[in-house]
Enzyme design. Sequence first.
Site, PDB file in Angstrom:
ATOM      1  N   ASP A 196      -6.927   9.175   3.933  1.00  0.00           N
ATOM      2  CA  ASP A 196      -7.081   7.978   4.767  1.00  0.00           C
ATOM      3  C   ASP A 196      -8.533   7.819   5.220  1.00  0.00           C
ATOM      4  OD1 ASP A 196      -6.220   5.715   6.066  1.00  0.00           O
ATOM      5  OD2 ASP A 196      -5.563   6.779   7.867  1.00  0.00           O
ATOM      6  N   THR A 229       4.180   2.380  -0.870  1.00  0.00           N
ATOM      7  CA  THR A 229       4.992   1.180  -1.053  1.00  0.00           C
ATOM      8  C   THR A 229       4.631   0.116  -0.024  1.00  0.00           C
ATOM      9  OG1 THR A 229       6.702   2.292   0.276  1.00  0.00           O
ATOM     10  CG2 THR A 229       6.955   2.369  -2.112  1.00  0.00           C
ATOM     11  N   ASN A 238       1.482  -0.435   0.943  1.00  0.00           N
ATOM     12  CA  ASN A 238       0.125  -0.923   0.683  1.00  0.00           C
ATOM     13  C   ASN A 238       0.086  -2.269  -0.037  1.00  0.00           C
ATOM     14  OD1 ASN A 238      -1.369   2.372   0.152  1.00  0.00           O
ATOM     15  ND2 ASN A 238      -1.187   1.146   2.016  1.00  0.00           N
TER      16      ASN A 238
END
Length: 244
Positions: free
Chosen positions: A22, A68, A70
């Site tokens: 991240d 899923t 994103n």
Amino acid sequence: MRALVPDTAPDGGPHHVAIIMDGNGRWAQARGRPRLFGHHAGARRVREVVEACPDLGIKYLTIFAFSTENWKRTQVEVAGLMSLFRRYISKETRALDARGVRVRFIGDRVRLDAKLIGLMDQLEEQTRHNDSVHLTIALNYGGRDEVARATKRLAEDVADGRLDPADVDEETLPRYLDTHVLPDPDLVIRTSGEARISNFLLWQSAYAEYEFIDTLWPDFTAEELRRLCTSYGARDRRFGAVPA
């Protein structure tokens, strides 16, 4: 360039490390660049981390590349990420194979384009005999989605008579998960200062140790990975038991 890490793994270090990579977008924005600039920098960082794994005793590395959720990002960013994945696979296949890295992909491939799926299949096939490091890339992956898909397959086996409902226990469902050939992660790392798991390896991480660090993914180094592995080795993992 080979990552500068010790020649010996930390005592008691993790064998399976999973990473929520991240902070790419914030890293780029802090430099006045578009978010995709950060994603490209993050992709380059993967190479250093993979190269560091053997010296650290890490046999399995699982990275969260695209969730899923994103798909909710802007069309420009999603298209850029898909292009980056195709480019990364095409560029890194030979190097990964030469290092003895076996690559697997987990996640639902239904929404991915045919060219990307073809490259994924080719990379998995070309590296399937390798055993130095097992690199698993979670692409269009979500923990809840994975469990739902696994449960559906399990239910189909019950309906078709291949599985007795009386035999279903907590050891059964993992055989239907995307990760059925992998051990559960020992250590889960999330970069960028966020302290949440974001739907990543929900079933598999039930007893994993977690590290939430402030470092943005493009700044993450092999040395920081070594430090986290050393810290893991110092933890007392009792799995619900108490000392005798």
